[in-house]
Motif scaffolding. Sequence first.
Motif, PDB file in Angstrom:
ATOM      1  N   TYR A 274      23.916  34.644  73.211  1.00  0.00           N
ATOM      2  CA  TYR A 274      24.878  34.365  74.554  1.00  0.00           C
ATOM      3  C   TYR A 274      24.637  33.198  75.219  1.00  0.00           C
ATOM      4  O   TYR A 274      25.195  32.768  76.051  1.00  0.00           O
ATOM      5  CB  TYR A 274      25.058  35.567  75.317  1.00  0.00           C
ATOM      6  CG  TYR A 274      24.019  35.635  76.490  1.00  0.00           C
ATOM      7  CD1 TYR A 274      24.402  35.447  77.591  1.00  0.00           C
ATOM      8  CD2 TYR A 274      22.504  36.130  76.058  1.00  0.00           C
ATOM      9  CE1 TYR A 274      23.434  35.538  78.911  1.00  0.00           C
ATOM     10  CE2 TYR A 274      21.762  36.182  77.292  1.00  0.00           C
ATOM     11  CZ  TYR A 274      22.105  36.027  78.459  1.00  0.00           C
ATOM     12  OH  TYR A 274      21.252  36.098  79.478  1.00  0.00           O
ATOM     13  N   LYS A 278      26.198  27.588  74.142  1.00  0.00           N
ATOM     14  CA  LYS A 278      27.294  27.821  75.373  1.00  0.00           C
ATOM     15  C   LYS A 278      27.187  27.053  76.684  1.00  0.00           C
ATOM     16  O   LYS A 278      26.240  26.199  76.697  1.00  0.00           O
ATOM     17  CB  LYS A 278      27.188  29.447  75.808  1.00  0.00           C
ATOM     18  CG  LYS A 278      27.150  30.408  74.696  1.00  0.00           C
ATOM     19  CD  LYS A 278      28.894  30.353  73.932  1.00  0.00           C
ATOM     20  CE  LYS A 278      28.415  31.660  73.310  1.00  0.00           C
ATOM     21  NZ  LYS A 278      28.062  31.864  72.089  1.00  0.00           N
ATOM     22  N   VAL A 280      26.373  27.057  80.515  1.00  0.00           N
ATOM     23  CA  VAL A 280      25.577  27.793  81.544  1.00  0.00           C
ATOM     24  C   VAL A 280      25.477  26.890  82.903  1.00  0.00           C
ATOM     25  O   VAL A 280      25.478  25.932  82.962  1.00  0.00           O
ATOM     26  CB  VAL A 280      24.174  28.197  81.049  1.00  0.00           C
ATOM     27  CG1 VAL A 280      23.264  29.091  82.089  1.00  0.00           C
ATOM     28  CG2 VAL A 280      24.243  28.695  79.662  1.00  0.00           C
ATOM     29  N   PRO A 302      21.651  25.478  75.249  1.00  0.00           N
ATOM     30  CA  PRO A 302      23.045  25.690  75.476  1.00  0.00           C
ATOM     31  C   PRO A 302      23.930  24.311  75.236  1.00  0.00           C
ATOM     32  O   PRO A 302      23.232  23.264  75.017  1.00  0.00           O
ATOM     33  CB  PRO A 302      22.866  25.999  77.042  1.00  0.00           C
ATOM     34  CG  PRO A 302      21.649  25.342  77.373  1.00  0.00           C
ATOM     35  CD  PRO A 302      20.829  25.470  76.262  1.00  0.00           C
ATOM     36  N   LYS A 354      33.985  25.666  83.265  1.00  0.00           N
ATOM     37  CA  LYS A 354      34.225  26.932  82.415  1.00  0.00           C
ATOM     38  C   LYS A 354      33.173  27.446  81.892  1.00  0.00           C
ATOM     39  O   LYS A 354      32.988  27.628  80.512  1.00  0.00           O
ATOM     40  CB  LYS A 354      35.484  26.690  81.351  1.00  0.00           C
ATOM     41  CG  LYS A 354      36.749  26.181  81.956  1.00  0.00           C
ATOM     42  CD  LYS A 354      37.534  27.329  82.511  1.00  0.00           C
ATOM     43  CE  LYS A 354      38.932  26.967  82.940  1.00  0.00           C
ATOM     44  NZ  LYS A 354      39.660  27.895  83.706  1.00  0.00           N
ATOM     45  N   PRO A 355      32.032  28.026  82.687  1.00  0.00           N
ATOM     46  CA  PRO A 355      30.861  28.347  81.996  1.00  0.00           C
ATOM     47  C   PRO A 355      31.204  29.867  81.424  1.00  0.00           C
ATOM     48  O   PRO A 355      31.879  30.638  81.803  1.00  0.00           O
ATOM     49  CB  PRO A 355      29.969  28.488  83.348  1.00  0.00           C
ATOM     50  CG  PRO A 355      30.928  28.667  84.506  1.00  0.00           C
ATOM     51  CD  PRO A 355      32.215  27.998  84.144  1.00  0.00           C
ATOM     52  N   ASN A 356      30.308  30.025  80.353  1.00  0.00           N
ATOM     53  CA  ASN A 356      30.163  31.328  79.751  1.00  0.00           C
ATOM     54  C   ASN A 356      29.378  32.410  80.387  1.00  0.00           C
ATOM     55  O   ASN A 356      29.480  33.559  80.641  1.00  0.00           O
ATOM     56  CB  ASN A 356      29.687  31.055  78.579  1.00  0.00           C
ATOM     57  CG  ASN A 356      30.621  30.150  77.446  1.00  0.00           C
ATOM     58  OD1 ASN A 356      30.360  29.108  77.225  1.00  0.00           O
ATOM     59  ND2 ASN A 356      31.729  30.874  77.057  1.00  0.00           N
ATOM     60  N   VAL A 357      28.124  31.679  81.058  1.00  0.00           N
ATOM     61  CA  VAL A 357      27.330  32.484  81.936  1.00  0.00           C
ATOM     62  C   VAL A 357      27.026  31.906  83.052  1.00  0.00           C
ATOM     63  O   VAL A 357      26.746  30.628  83.229  1.00  0.00           O
ATOM     64  CB  VAL A 357      26.202  32.773  81.053  1.00  0.00           C
ATOM     65  CG1 VAL A 357      25.019  33.581  81.883  1.00  0.00           C
ATOM     66  CG2 VAL A 357      26.286  33.189  79.557  1.00  0.00           C
ATOM     67  N   VAL A 397      34.382  33.786  83.359  1.00  0.00           N
ATOM     68  CA  VAL A 397      32.955  33.815  82.999  1.00  0.00           C
ATOM     69  C   VAL A 397      32.709  34.869  82.286  1.00  0.00           C
ATOM     70  O   VAL A 397      33.201  35.923  82.816  1.00  0.00           O
ATOM     71  CB  VAL A 397      32.394  33.506  84.266  1.00  0.00           C
ATOM     72  CG1 VAL A 397      30.708  33.748  83.926  1.00  0.00           C
ATOM     73  CG2 VAL A 397      32.391  32.049  84.903  1.00  0.00           C
ATOM     74  N   GLY A 398      32.040  34.877  81.187  1.00  0.00           N
ATOM     75  CA  GLY A 398      31.480  36.326  80.509  1.00  0.00           C
ATOM     76  C   GLY A 398      30.711  37.009  81.266  1.00  0.00           C
ATOM     77  O   GLY A 398      30.702  38.242  81.352  1.00  0.00           O
ATOM     78  N   THR A 399      29.597  36.518  81.616  1.00  0.00           N
ATOM     79  CA  THR A 399      28.484  37.275  82.466  1.00  0.00           C
ATOM     80  C   THR A 399      28.121  36.513  83.691  1.00  0.00           C
ATOM     81  O   THR A 399      27.810  35.237  83.657  1.00  0.00           O
ATOM     82  CB  THR A 399      27.271  37.566  81.443  1.00  0.00           C
ATOM     83  OG1 THR A 399      27.652  38.028  80.307  1.00  0.00           O
ATOM     84  CG2 THR A 399      26.172  38.207  81.977  1.00  0.00           C
ATOM     85  N   THR A 435      34.805  39.926  83.899  1.00  0.00           N
ATOM     86  CA  THR A 435      33.480  39.290  83.920  1.00  0.00           C
ATOM     87  C   THR A 435      32.526  40.550  83.930  1.00  0.00           C
ATOM     88  O   THR A 435      32.818  41.195  84.854  1.00  0.00           O
ATOM     89  CB  THR A 435      33.281  38.482  84.887  1.00  0.00           C
ATOM     90  OG1 THR A 435      34.304  37.227  84.754  1.00  0.00           O
ATOM     91  CG2 THR A 435      31.694  37.669  85.077  1.00  0.00           C
TER      92      THR A 435
END
Length: 613
Positions: A274, A278, A280, A302, A354-357, A397-399, A435
């Motif tokens: 994750y 990605k 972050v 990342p 547009k962060p994933n985490v 955001v995913g997490t 999220t």
Amino acid sequence: MIYKHRLSVLMLLDSLIVVSAIFLGAFLVNASFNVFTFPVIASSVALFASYHLFAFVYHLYKKAWEYASIQEMLLIAKVVSVSIVCAGVVQLAATGNLQYRLLLVTWMLHILLIGGSRFCWRVFRTNVLSVPGEREDVKRTLIVGAGSAGTMVVRQLLSGSQELKPVAFVDDNVNLLGLDIMGLPVLGSTADIEAIVTSLRIEHVVIAIPSLGKNKLKKIYDECAKTPAKTQTIPSLEDLAIGKIAVSQFRDVQVEDLLGREPVTLDLESISDYITDKVVLVTGAGGSIGSEVCRQISAFRPRKLVLLGHGENSIYSIEIELKAAFRDSGIQFYTEIADLQDEAKIIGVMNYHKPNVVYHAAAHKHVPLMQRNPEEAVKNNILGTLHAAKAADLAGVGTFVMVSTDKAVNPTSVMGSTKRIAEMIIQNMDRFSQTKFVAVRFGNVLGSRGSVIPLFRRQIENGGPVTVTHPDMVRYFMTIPEASRLVIQAGALARGGEIFVLDMGDPVKILDLAKNLIRMSGYSLEEIGIEFTGMRPGEKLYEELLNETEVHEAQIYPKIYIGKSTEVDFNGIHHLLSVYEDLTIEELRKLLLDIANDRLELGSIPLATVSAG
């Protein structure tokens, strides 16, 4: 040049031994001076040539004989034995006869003379060329641990490379008590350290057990702390194994060594899915926790790492450090100077990158300062968290992982209350958002800005006294790397709404911590002194990690516990954010405590519905 000179001396010495040994053997076997016979001469030529050949094959001349041990003696035996076999083959081929007794006596003479010459050099080098005890500045040293590491330490010290003179061992192995090792007596166990230091006038103690566990190290250090001797330890087994540090490079015992437990090491491999490749984003990236999170994340490559913070100097520093350390990694490092209270700016940053985490490490954390300035704690810890969480939701955001504190459990301070309310915001956001929002609770982080350790160090440097609020106050402690690993691991374990807690072992008394720091700094308690100042407003004697309604007894991951998700009524938080600027300091403190401890009577305030967006 020195190596060539040394090689020439050794070859000349061995040549004399090899040639003379076989003729001396012939004299002893035949009891006659008529030793210059064809079989003996042929054997001597073969022995001379084969010995030097196999000496080079087995790198016999590359050994440092001042550190010779049983391995080097076995190597000599191997080279001599192979040489004798070759000489026997030549003797049999040249004369048709094999003189067993001559070869056996020659073999024994070779072992004795060649091995003895190396041993004599080691004795001469150790006891004549370097005599550390003759210098007045050499400190009498006690070695804790008479195993292989302890003997290596003694050998290094006896070589004259240190300003220490070893005089004795202590070891808990009862089979070693009373023995002499490397010429030094094993005088007792670790329980006898205080008495031995006193009787032998020991000035320095070296703990030479690299595999020693933290709990055992603390017990040994506690014994050493009863004495005026300076205590150091050798590097860890891992550092020695990879050759990072030599066994003779002693280091001072650190506060981290005295936590009484092993450092928590989490499975960072499980998080690569994750993070790798990605985007972050880290808020508070210039702080103690945030910067360490950035370092550890960068190791997982990342695609982009966004460093967001309010202080330009700290953000600049971590940016320069990461770009230098990971310049060939392909990671894109971006810096954003932004205030979390500026909702529009935070939303804009999140939408742009547009962060994933997202790791939310930005916060005000100083208890007394926040007690005096509760409105600032509300702005940064509560409003800032709300803005960051809303922005993360809008950006998809995913997490989202928020850094919290054990002071958020049944809080008694403004800082703890604002962090508990921030947790409530996170848990409420998780109910409505795609999220995954989670929080991570820490104990006190050793060495972080604002922690007690830097304060104690400054007070010791200034001659004391060290100030402790209460003799019975205890706290949970963890290291900065441990805290950062937990943040990262929480993101991998997140399902949404959880509060993660690290198993930090038993809490540590602040008074004991102060005493150990004074001793580790080379002072006595009498020289520095300890002053009790009384508990500050908002402080508790002890901290908790989970309250009764949150507890899950089982660990969901080694050393990690999880708190149950709790229902959050957001109306009290909405009321707080609408009125906090108009309240007095006392009114604001009370309102924060009431909301954080679920004591607010909602019937007395206007109800409002606040959506996650």
